[in-house]
Enzyme design. Structure first.
Site, PDB file in Angstrom:
ATOM      1  N   ASP A  27     -18.197  46.901  70.883  1.00 64.33           N
ATOM      2  CA  ASP A  27     -17.988  45.459  70.816  1.00 64.33           C
ATOM      3  C   ASP A  27     -19.348  44.815  71.053  1.00 64.33           C
ATOM      4  O   ASP A  27     -20.355  45.527  71.185  1.00 64.33           O
ATOM      5  CB  ASP A  27     -16.935  45.005  71.849  1.00 64.33           C
ATOM      6  CG  ASP A  27     -16.129  43.813  71.333  1.00 64.33           C
ATOM      7  OD1 ASP A  27     -16.745  42.789  71.013  1.00 64.33           O
ATOM      8  OD2 ASP A  27     -14.889  43.925  71.238  1.00 64.33           O
TER       9      ASP A  27
ATOM     10  N   HIS B 215     -17.664  41.350  66.083  1.00 64.42           N
ATOM     11  CA  HIS B 215     -17.782  42.054  67.363  1.00 64.42           C
ATOM     12  C   HIS B 215     -18.790  43.200  67.241  1.00 64.42           C
ATOM     13  O   HIS B 215     -18.567  44.300  67.740  1.00 64.42           O
ATOM     14  CB  HIS B 215     -16.417  42.591  67.823  1.00 64.42           C
ATOM     15  CG  HIS B 215     -15.470  41.512  68.275  1.00 64.42           C
ATOM     16  ND1 HIS B 215     -15.619  40.851  69.477  1.00 64.42           N
ATOM     17  CD2 HIS B 215     -14.380  40.969  67.680  1.00 64.42           C
ATOM     18  CE1 HIS B 215     -14.649  39.947  69.598  1.00 64.42           C
ATOM     19  NE2 HIS B 215     -13.896  40.000  68.525  1.00 64.42           N
TER      20      HIS B 215
ATOM     21  N   ASP C 293     -11.017  41.905  63.624  1.00 60.71           N
ATOM     22  CA  ASP C 293     -10.598  40.637  64.218  1.00 60.71           C
ATOM     23  C   ASP C 293     -11.740  39.645  64.380  1.00 60.71           C
ATOM     24  O   ASP C 293     -12.904  40.022  64.447  1.00 60.71           O
ATOM     25  CB  ASP C 293      -9.963  40.888  65.602  1.00 60.71           C
ATOM     26  CG  ASP C 293     -10.936  41.573  66.553  1.00 60.71           C
ATOM     27  OD1 ASP C 293     -11.576  42.550  66.132  1.00 60.71           O
ATOM     28  OD2 ASP C 293     -11.073  41.122  67.709  1.00 60.71           O
ATOM     29  N   GLU C 294     -11.340  38.381  64.436  1.00 58.10           N
ATOM     30  CA  GLU C 294     -12.178  37.276  64.893  1.00 58.10           C
ATOM     31  C   GLU C 294     -13.565  37.173  64.238  1.00 58.10           C
ATOM     32  O   GLU C 294     -14.546  36.884  64.919  1.00 58.10           O
ATOM     33  CB  GLU C 294     -12.341  37.358  66.424  1.00 58.10           C
ATOM     34  CG  GLU C 294     -11.021  37.283  67.157  1.00 58.10           C
ATOM     35  CD  GLU C 294     -11.142  37.312  68.668  1.00 58.10           C
ATOM     36  OE1 GLU C 294     -10.353  36.616  69.319  1.00 58.10           O
ATOM     37  OE2 GLU C 294     -12.012  38.035  69.212  1.00 58.10           O
TER      38      GLU C 294
ATOM     39  N   ASP D 242      -4.882  42.061  80.247  1.00 62.10           N
ATOM     40  CA  ASP D 242      -5.984  41.330  80.892  1.00 62.10           C
ATOM     41  C   ASP D 242      -5.486  39.982  81.439  1.00 62.10           C
ATOM     42  O   ASP D 242      -6.230  39.294  82.142  1.00 62.10           O
ATOM     43  CB  ASP D 242      -7.186  41.133  79.954  1.00 62.10           C
ATOM     44  CG  ASP D 242      -6.846  40.494  78.620  1.00 62.10           C
ATOM     45  OD1 ASP D 242      -5.655  40.506  78.218  1.00 62.10           O
ATOM     46  OD2 ASP D 242      -7.769  39.984  77.943  1.00 62.10           O
TER      47      ASP D 242
HETATM   48  C1  TNX Z   1      -9.026  38.705  71.628  1.00 66.48           C
HETATM   49  S1  TNX Z   1      -7.265  40.965  70.617  1.00 66.48           S
HETATM   50  C2  TNX Z   1      -9.750  39.781  71.172  1.00 66.48           C
HETATM   51  C3  TNX Z   1     -10.629  40.502  72.097  1.00 66.48           C
HETATM   52  C4  TNX Z   1     -10.658  39.867  73.452  1.00 66.48           C
HETATM   53  C5  TNX Z   1      -9.249  39.474  73.846  1.00 66.48           C
HETATM   54  C6  TNX Z   1      -9.135  38.913  75.223  1.00 66.48           C
HETATM   55  C7  TNX Z   1      -8.448  41.015  69.662  1.00 66.48           C
HETATM   56  C8  TNX Z   1      -8.237  41.778  68.466  1.00 66.48           C
HETATM   57  N1  TNX Z   1      -9.571  40.341  69.939  1.00 66.48           N
HETATM   58  O1  TNX Z   1     -11.922  40.595  71.556  1.00 66.48           O
HETATM   59  O2  TNX Z   1     -11.187  40.762  74.351  1.00 66.48           O
HETATM   60  O3  TNX Z   1      -8.784  38.491  72.935  1.00 66.48           O
HETATM   61  O4  TNX Z   1      -7.808  38.749  75.609  1.00 66.48           O
END
Ligand code: TNX
Length: 777
Positions: free
Chosen positions: A204, A279, A343-344, A437
């Site tokens: 990450d 990430h 993700d993201e 978490d």
């Molecule tokens: C979202 S869940 C993320 C993580 C973070 C998390 C914290 C996901 C695929 N991505 O990068 O650590 O929320 O709750």
């Protein structure tokens, strides 16, 4: 003889009575977690002795045994012998292949003279032995010799099989690094819970944790960041030139092989995750040529948002790099599933990047969402070419799902539902039920967490198959998974605290058939599970026993009724005399209500097995002179944080550390001014205003609070100002009182003028001020 029979009868009646009184069934007393499909209890016991043999049918079945016999080695000082074939005699444990059983299923029959286990595969035998392990005295879990009189197992007949094939737990080792030993301890605990997937989030933005021979700088550079562990995650400064990166660590390929073998011996598959396209800053720091901008980058010291520095999708060498990395990963991990993150990703740089734009054109794509889809398709092709299956977070649905991809649905169930409807397999891991978490108890009694609220009960309520799916679509739900992201989990101790006992709840969600799930039974069976944790030195949380105090204030009667509950139906004891609650003659109830009409401190705690367990919750309710009096506001509080309305500041109920507890009134980016009309002239000598700091929520202590009093509500006379000269700290979270004392004076009106710091330090976001309880004495 007759007398003996009579005594036995009485004794068993007493036993039944005791069990009925506590609501525990005979099955609950066994403490099996996760709960098997069917359990028929009987009379008598089987005893393990140094003479006990485990008779397996073949070499292959031998694999199911060591993780079980090892327990005897440590706790008893001897081990049952394992032999292949031979005719069983009294006192033996016998394995029998039964092809009619599903892969992970087993039956277990314990009689006083023998234990017979049936399964079709080694994994079924393995799970049967995990059940036998739980039927033994809990001391079997100890790592020191016991002088137990007989390692007895009650007579029982069990049929068992899991509901889902994917019973997962994810650990993020990037945000914080956890040593191999801790990972192996977790794998042991997963095996005990009959979980079968360990999803290893290896990379990450905050650290690359797996050695890749072809790209040594991934770990030489990418595994290390500047140590800002003493600062709040979301507010850490980036690495400055010349600053040394000292926090981190990684696993060598040898370590990885060891852990994979360790997991395999416990019938756990490790799914590795290599994040892309986002990430990925820890990889782009040493290899910026695979980004759109070329860098330079630094390994993130804490939170970064949005995620704009991502792999370039227009550059073919990015794919070569990723394929090289994945090749080494696939050599190390035999897993059918390879997780590629997904993700993201914020695609700002892809919009501006000429190479990405050229790719969009060449491939006839519409936008950057489709470019992400192109990215994942291309990686999927490669993963499939090695005979593996790609799995990714639900964002891989954007722009079109890769043909054979499996989806891990985390932003609720919707992504999973959409994927299942398109005929794709799904693992459900919605934040609301599966994010370990999140806080697990009343927030003001918990160590700092990322936010959210996921108590044990809510994990237990997790149902992986949404009602929206028809039977055919539902077949695509492979199972579910708990995720432990580690931004706020700095140590192994804390990792265990966040994981247990919630892991036991999700294990039951994923293993037990839905009609066998029962919260009360679970809470009873957990009593033995807690002892098992203890024997393994697992730092489990007792938050489920903590008290939730719910005060409700009535403006007309000026009374507060405080309702106290816990999630696990454990008896609650409380005091109002300042002493710590004890298990006492007070009527033990799992809901307690107290009515308050004057200043009082309530202290309450839960009990288990006749002892206080969990934290003592203490709360003071100040019945001061302004309680239930009229408050006027120069600028109204924000509609998002009303603190219960116009009497919120004068209800004798104080806001807690939890900004969202319903008591706080908030103002965003502006000052606040509140005035109370006490209705009559009063002697006043002290004014106190409660405030909150929660940097993660952009809530900061006021710069100053100026207090004044008045007899007519027109002319106000200052009685003191409290300034906060300390630079706004980004770490702390807590309640702080601003107060002034002065010689007693007559007044009817009191006022507080509260200065907001304006903007969040180091950013241009508006800062909040939060106020609760304006106390007049
Ligand atoms: C979202 S869940 C993320 C993580 C973070 C998390 C914290 C996901 C695929 N991505 O990068 O650590 O929320 O709750």
């Amino acid at each position: 003889m007759k007398l003996k029979f009579f005594l036995l009868l009485i004794m068993s009646l007493v036993l039944v009575k005791v069990q009925a009184a506590s609501g525990k069934t005979g099955e609950d007393v066994l403490g099996l977690i996760p709960r098997p499909l069917s359990v028929i209890t009987g009379h008598g016991t089987f005893t393990f002795t140094p003479k006990t043999r485990i008779i397996v049918e073949n070499e292959e079945q031998m694999q199911s045994v060591p993780f079980f016999t090892e327990l005897f080695h440590h706790a008893a000082g001897w081990e049952p012998k394992v032999v292949i074939g031979g005719s069983p005699v009294a006192g033996d444990v016998v394995f029998r292949t039964d092809q009619s059983l599903d892969k992970e299923a087993y039956t277990l029959e314990v009689t006083p003279s023998r234990i017979e286990i049936r399964a079709s595969e080694p994994v079924g035998f393995f799970y049967a032995l995990q059940t036998v392990r739980q039927l033994l005295p809990v001391q079997i879990e100890q790592n020191k010799l016991n002088s137990i009189v007989g390692w007895k197992v009650p007579v029982v007949r069990i049929k068992d099989k899991p509901r889902f094939g994917w019973r997962g737990y994810m650990l993020d080792v990037s945000r914080h690094f956890f040593p191999k030993q801790e990972v192996e301890k977790m794998i042991d605990m997963l095996a005990m819970h009959k979980m079968n997937v360990f999803h290893w989030h290896l990379v990450d933005d905050n650290g690359w944790r797996i050695e890749i021979k072809k790209y040594p700088k991934l770990t030489e550079v990418g595994a290390w960041r500047v140590n800002h562990e003493n600062m709040s995650w979301s507010a850490r400064p980036a690495q400055k030139p010349g600053e040394k990166a000292t926090y981190g660590g990684f696993y060598t390929q040898e370590d990885i092989r060891e852990v994979v073998a360790y997991a395999k011996a416990r019938f756990i598959n490790i799914v590795p995750e290599i994040e892309m396209p986002a990430h990925s800053v820890a990889a782009l720091t040493p290899y910026p040529q695979f980004s759109c901008t070329g860098g330079p980058f630094t390994v993130a010291t804490g939170g970064i948002w949005p995620n704009i520095n991502i792999y370039c999708a227009g550059n073919d060498s990015t794919f070569t790099f990723l394929e090289d990395v994945l090749s080494e990963v696939m050599d190390l991990f035999p897993s059918q599933y390879i997780h590629i993150g997904g993700d993201e990703a914020t695609k700002t740089n892809w919009v501006a990047c000429p190479k990405c734009q050229a790719r969009i054109k060449a491939e006839g794509l519409q936008n950057t969402e489709q470019l992400q889809s192109y990215f994942i398709h291309r990686i999927e092709k490669f993963v499939n070419s090695k005979g593996r299956t790609l799995i990714g977070w639900d964002e891989i649905l954007q722009g079109g799902l890769a043909p054979r991809a499996t989806v891990m649905s985390w932003r609720g169930f919707d992504g999973g539902i959409a994927a299942a409807r398109q005929g794709h397999d799904v693992v459900m891991t919605p934040t609301d039920n599966c994010y370990f978490d999140y806080y697990q108890g009343p927030q003001d009694q918990e160590p700092l967490a990322i936010g959210g609220y996921l108590p044990l009960k809510k994990v237990y309520d997790f149902e992986p198959v949404p009602k929206a799916l028809n039977a055919d679509e539902a077949k695509h739900i492979l199972g579910g998974q708990a995720n432990l992201w580690s931004e706020f989990v700095p140590t192994s101790q804390h990792l265990e605290y966040m994981t247990f006992p919630r892991l036991s709840a999700i294990a039951e969600d994923l293993w037990s058939s839905s009609d066998r799930k029962d919260w009360t039974s679970f809470t009873h069976r957990m009593n033995l599970q807690y002892s098992r944790y203890q024997h393994h030195g697992v730092n489990y949380s007792k938050s489920a026993f903590n008290i939730q105090m719910n005060p409700s204030f009535d403006v007309t009667t000026k009374k507060i009724v405080v309702t106290m509950t816990n999630d696990v139906n454990a008896p609650i004891y409380y005091t109002t005399d300042g002493s710590n609650p004890k298990v006492s003659s007070q009527s033990a109830s799992s809901i307690q209500k107290v009515e308050l009409t004057r200043s009082e401190t309530i202290k309450a705690a839960s009990a288990s097995n006749g002892k206080i367990i969990g934290k003592v919750t203490s709360r003071y309710f100040p019945f001061h002179k302004a309680v239930a009096k009229m408050v006027s506001y120069k600028t109204p509080y924000d509609p998002k944080y009303t603190g219960g309305g116009n009497y919120g500041l004068v209800n004798a109920v104080r806001g807690s550390k939890n900004y969202a507890d319903g008591e706080w009134q908030g103002w965003e980016g502006i000052d606040a001014e509140v005035t109370i009309d006490l209705e009559t002239m009063q002697m006043i000598s002290k004014l106190t205003l409660g405030t909150l700091q929660d940097a993660g929520q952009l809530i900061f202590l006021p710069k100053s609070v100026a207090f004044s009093i008045s007899v007519d509500g027109v002319d106000f006379k200052p009685v003191g100002t409290v300034e906060n000269h300390i630079a706004p700290k980004l770490v702390e979270q807590g309640v702080k009182d601003y107060g002034v004392k002065f010689t007693s004076q007559k007044a009817r009106f009191v006022k507080a003028q509260v200065k907001n710091i304006g903007t969040v330090p180091g950013s241009d976001s508006k800062a909040w001020i939060f106020l609760d309880e304006f106390m007049v004495e």
